[in-house]
Design a protein around this motif. Structure first.
Motif, PDB file in Angstrom:
ATOM      1  N   GLY A  64     -37.214 -22.177  -5.920  1.00 12.58           N
ATOM      2  CA  GLY A  64     -36.972 -20.988  -5.108  1.00 12.58           C
ATOM      3  C   GLY A  64     -35.635 -20.314  -5.410  1.00 12.58           C
ATOM      4  O   GLY A  64     -35.169 -19.491  -4.638  1.00 12.58           O
ATOM      5  N   GLN A  65     -34.987 -20.681  -6.520  1.00 10.41           N
ATOM      6  CA  GLN A  65     -33.690 -20.136  -6.929  1.00 10.41           C
ATOM      7  C   GLN A  65     -32.584 -20.431  -5.919  1.00 10.41           C
ATOM      8  O   GLN A  65     -31.707 -19.604  -5.684  1.00 10.41           O
ATOM      9  CB  GLN A  65     -33.750 -18.631  -7.163  1.00 10.41           C
ATOM     10  N   SER A  66     -32.635 -21.589  -5.305  1.00 13.41           N
ATOM     11  CA  SER A  66     -31.540 -22.000  -4.427  1.00 13.41           C
ATOM     12  C   SER A  66     -30.995 -23.345  -4.920  1.00 13.41           C
ATOM     13  O   SER A  66     -31.645 -24.057  -5.680  1.00 13.41           O
ATOM     14  CB  SER A  66     -31.990 -22.083  -2.969  1.00 13.41           C
ATOM     15  N   VAL A  67     -29.794 -23.648  -4.467  1.00 13.03           N
ATOM     16  CA  VAL A  67     -29.115 -24.865  -4.909  1.00 13.03           C
ATOM     17  C   VAL A  67     -29.688 -26.073  -4.177  1.00 13.03           C
ATOM     18  O   VAL A  67     -29.828 -26.065  -2.954  1.00 13.03           O
ATOM     19  CB  VAL A  67     -27.596 -24.743  -4.638  1.00 13.03           C
ATOM     20  N   VAL A  68     -30.023 -27.112  -4.941  1.00 17.39           N
ATOM     21  CA  VAL A  68     -30.446 -28.378  -4.343  1.00 17.39           C
ATOM     22  C   VAL A  68     -29.239 -28.922  -3.584  1.00 17.39           C
ATOM     23  O   VAL A  68     -28.114 -28.895  -4.098  1.00 17.39           O
ATOM     24  CB  VAL A  68     -30.906 -29.358  -5.439  1.00 17.39           C
ATOM     25  N   PRO A  69     -29.427 -29.385  -2.342  1.00 11.34           N
ATOM     26  CA  PRO A  69     -28.284 -29.860  -1.554  1.00 11.34           C
ATOM     27  C   PRO A  69     -27.445 -30.920  -2.278  1.00 11.34           C
ATOM     28  O   PRO A  69     -27.962 -31.706  -3.059  1.00 11.34           O
ATOM     29  CB  PRO A  69     -28.940 -30.454  -0.307  1.00 11.34           C
ATOM     30  N   ASP A  70     -26.173 -30.878  -1.980  1.00 10.55           N
ATOM     31  CA  ASP A  70     -25.185 -31.844  -2.447  1.00 10.55           C
ATOM     32  C   ASP A  70     -24.923 -31.810  -3.954  1.00 10.55           C
ATOM     33  O   ASP A  70     -25.038 -32.827  -4.635  1.00 10.55           O
ATOM     34  CB  ASP A  70     -25.575 -33.268  -2.037  1.00 10.55           C
ATOM     35  N   PRO A  71     -24.504 -30.648  -4.501  1.00  8.49           N
ATOM     36  CA  PRO A  71     -24.105 -30.646  -5.920  1.00  8.49           C
ATOM     37  C   PRO A  71     -22.967 -31.647  -6.151  1.00  8.49           C
ATOM     38  O   PRO A  71     -22.202 -31.952  -5.233  1.00  8.49           O
ATOM     39  CB  PRO A  71     -23.614 -29.216  -6.156  1.00  8.49           C
ATOM     40  N   TYR A  72     -22.862 -32.122  -7.367  1.00  3.48           N
ATOM     41  CA  TYR A  72     -21.864 -33.127  -7.726  1.00  3.48           C
ATOM     42  C   TYR A  72     -20.587 -32.437  -8.199  1.00  3.48           C
ATOM     43  O   TYR A  72     -20.604 -31.663  -9.155  1.00  3.48           O
ATOM     44  CB  TYR A  72     -22.417 -34.035  -8.823  1.00  3.48           C
ATOM     45  N   THR A 105     -21.379 -16.763  -1.425  1.00  2.00           N
ATOM     46  CA  THR A 105     -22.158 -16.158  -2.498  1.00  2.00           C
ATOM     47  C   THR A 105     -21.409 -16.332  -3.806  1.00  2.00           C
ATOM     48  O   THR A 105     -20.250 -15.932  -3.934  1.00  2.00           O
ATOM     49  CB  THR A 105     -22.383 -14.657  -2.233  1.00  2.00           C
ATOM     50  N   PHE A 106     -22.052 -16.941  -4.763  1.00  2.00           N
ATOM     51  CA  PHE A 106     -21.508 -17.125  -6.103  1.00  2.00           C
ATOM     52  C   PHE A 106     -22.124 -16.063  -7.001  1.00  2.00           C
ATOM     53  O   PHE A 106     -23.349 -15.900  -7.026  1.00  2.00           O
ATOM     54  CB  PHE A 106     -21.832 -18.537  -6.622  1.00  2.00           C
ATOM     55  N   ARG A 107     -21.285 -15.332  -7.729  1.00  2.00           N
ATOM     56  CA  ARG A 107     -21.768 -14.276  -8.625  1.00  2.00           C
ATOM     57  C   ARG A 107     -22.085 -14.875  -9.985  1.00  2.00           C
ATOM     58  O   ARG A 107     -21.338 -15.707 -10.493  1.00  2.00           O
ATOM     59  CB  ARG A 107     -20.715 -13.180  -8.790  1.00  2.00           C
ATOM     60  N   GLY A 108     -23.166 -14.412 -10.555  1.00  2.00           N
ATOM     61  CA  GLY A 108     -23.558 -14.894 -11.871  1.00  2.00           C
ATOM     62  C   GLY A 108     -22.637 -14.365 -12.948  1.00  2.00           C
ATOM     63  O   GLY A 108     -22.376 -13.170 -13.011  1.00  2.00           O
ATOM     64  N   SER A 109     -22.145 -15.259 -13.789  1.00  2.00           N
ATOM     65  CA  SER A 109     -21.280 -14.834 -14.886  1.00  2.00           C
ATOM     66  C   SER A 109     -21.995 -14.932 -16.221  1.00  2.00           C
ATOM     67  O   SER A 109     -21.500 -14.430 -17.221  1.00  2.00           O
ATOM     68  CB  SER A 109     -19.998 -15.671 -14.910  1.00  2.00           C
ATOM     69  N   GLY A 110     -23.167 -15.576 -16.236  1.00  2.00           N
ATOM     70  CA  GLY A 110     -23.927 -15.698 -17.481  1.00  2.00           C
ATOM     71  C   GLY A 110     -23.071 -16.258 -18.600  1.00  2.00           C
ATOM     72  O   GLY A 110     -22.352 -17.225 -18.428  1.00  2.00           O
ATOM     73  N   THR A 111     -23.130 -15.594 -19.772  1.00  2.00           N
ATOM     74  CA  THR A 111     -22.360 -16.060 -20.924  1.00  2.00           C
ATOM     75  C   THR A 111     -20.943 -15.503 -20.938  1.00  2.00           C
ATOM     76  O   THR A 111     -20.164 -15.812 -21.833  1.00  2.00           O
ATOM     77  CB  THR A 111     -23.064 -15.668 -22.230  1.00  2.00           C
ATOM     78  N   LEU A 112     -20.575 -14.675 -19.952  1.00  2.00           N
ATOM     79  CA  LEU A 112     -19.231 -14.112 -19.912  1.00  2.00           C
ATOM     80  C   LEU A 112     -18.219 -15.088 -19.326  1.00  2.00           C
ATOM     81  O   LEU A 112     -17.025 -14.947 -19.533  1.00  2.00           O
ATOM     82  CB  LEU A 112     -19.219 -12.808 -19.100  1.00  2.00           C
ATOM     83  N   THR A 157     -23.050 -20.172 -13.549  1.00  2.00           N
ATOM     84  CA  THR A 157     -23.411 -19.957 -14.946  1.00  2.00           C
ATOM     85  C   THR A 157     -24.710 -19.202 -15.147  1.00  2.00           C
ATOM     86  O   THR A 157     -25.109 -18.980 -16.280  1.00  2.00           O
ATOM     87  CB  THR A 157     -23.492 -21.309 -15.688  1.00  2.00           C
ATOM     88  N   GLY A 158     -25.357 -18.761 -14.091  1.00  2.00           N
ATOM     89  CA  GLY A 158     -26.593 -18.000 -14.219  1.00  2.00           C
ATOM     90  C   GLY A 158     -26.353 -16.508 -14.071  1.00  2.00           C
ATOM     91  O   GLY A 158     -25.244 -16.007 -14.225  1.00  2.00           O
ATOM     92  N   VAL A 159     -27.428 -15.801 -13.742  1.00  2.00           N
ATOM     93  CA  VAL A 159     -27.382 -14.351 -13.591  1.00  2.00           C
ATOM     94  C   VAL A 159     -27.734 -13.990 -12.152  1.00  2.00           C
ATOM     95  O   VAL A 159     -28.643 -14.570 -11.572  1.00  2.00           O
ATOM     96  CB  VAL A 159     -28.369 -13.674 -14.580  1.00  2.00           C
ATOM     97  N   GLY A 160     -27.004 -13.041 -11.580  1.00  2.00           N
ATOM     98  CA  GLY A 160     -27.285 -12.598 -10.219  1.00  2.00           C
ATOM     99  C   GLY A 160     -26.572 -13.447  -9.180  1.00  2.00           C
ATOM    100  O   GLY A 160     -25.908 -14.420  -9.502  1.00  2.00           O
ATOM    101  N   PRO A 161     -26.735 -13.094  -7.911  1.00  2.00           N
ATOM    102  CA  PRO A 161     -26.069 -13.858  -6.846  1.00  2.00           C
ATOM    103  C   PRO A 161     -26.802 -15.165  -6.536  1.00  2.00           C
ATOM    104  O   PRO A 161     -28.014 -15.262  -6.693  1.00  2.00           O
ATOM    105  CB  PRO A 161     -26.113 -12.906  -5.652  1.00  2.00           C
ATOM    106  N   LEU A 162     -26.035 -16.155  -6.094  1.00  2.00           N
ATOM    107  CA  LEU A 162     -26.587 -17.451  -5.711  1.00  2.00           C
ATOM    108  C   LEU A 162     -25.859 -17.893  -4.447  1.00  2.00           C
ATOM    109  O   LEU A 162     -24.632 -17.889  -4.404  1.00  2.00           O
ATOM    110  CB  LEU A 162     -26.378 -18.482  -6.830  1.00  2.00           C
TER     111      LEU A 162
END
Length: 185
Positions: free
Chosen positions: A105-113, A47-54, A36-41
């Motif tokens: 640091g713009q990274s995912v905290v381990p273990d998303p729910y 790699t998850f691509r940012g879709s923003g509001t789209l 749901t953000g902008v840019g790659p994650l």
């Protein structure tokens, strides 16, 4: 069944880290990984691509009852030429969504729910007057498969895979074309 919330994720939620949704949608044309953000994650080696509001996901409802939940994944602003190349048979592929916290640091905290683990059912395409295409994929969770008809017919070949010595279904083709006279006894 969803895994319990881990201590690292709980600590990130208590620290009010920014939230994001990560979506992974299997597709015959290749898996789509969006957030749901902008840019790659980067997360989980992908790699998850940012879709923003789209990008959109219909509200996810959790109930205590045994109910089939319908979820809709949507993506707007897609190039119509790309939409034309997509295969539309998504039935029985997986759609998953995780609630994640993003660290400084713009990274995912381990273990998303994980909040959704659904089976995709169908997809639709639409184009607006200005040529912007939209993809919408409907998925179902819960006991959806119990309400669907089976996608296979029992044949002699399938019977022999399970029971090699059973020849009972070998007579079915002959019965299909046979005229029988039914009379009262």
């Amino acid at each position: 069944m969803t895994a319990p919330l881990t201590a690292r994720m709980a600590a990130a939620l208590r620290a009010r880290r920014p939230l994001a949704l990560l979506a992974e949608i299997e597709h015959p044309s290749g898996a789509a990984r969006l957030w749901t953000g902008v840019g790659p994650l980067q997360w989980n080696g992908q790699t998850f691509r940012g879709s923003g509001t789209l990008g959109t996901i219909t509200p996810i409802k959790h109930t205590s009852g045994l109910a089939i939940q319908e979820i809709n994944f949507g993506l707007a602003g897609v190039d119509p030429l790309e939409v034309a190349k997509l295969d539309d048979n998504v039935r029985n592929l997986a759609g998953r969504v995780w609630l994640a916290c993003i660290d400084p640091g713009q990274s995912v905290v381990p273990d998303p729910y994980q909040v959704v683990d659904a089976q995709l059912d169908y997809q639709t395409f639409a184009a607006s007057a200005d040529g912007v295409a939209t993809i919408s994929i409907t998925a179902r969770t819960g006991f959806y498969s119990l309400e669907r008809a089976l996608d296979e017919a029992w044949t002699s070949e399938e019977q022999k895979l399970l029971y090699p010595a059973d020849a009972g279904l070998d007579m079915i083709p002959a019965l299909q074309n046979q005229d029988l006279q039914w009379t009262p006894a």
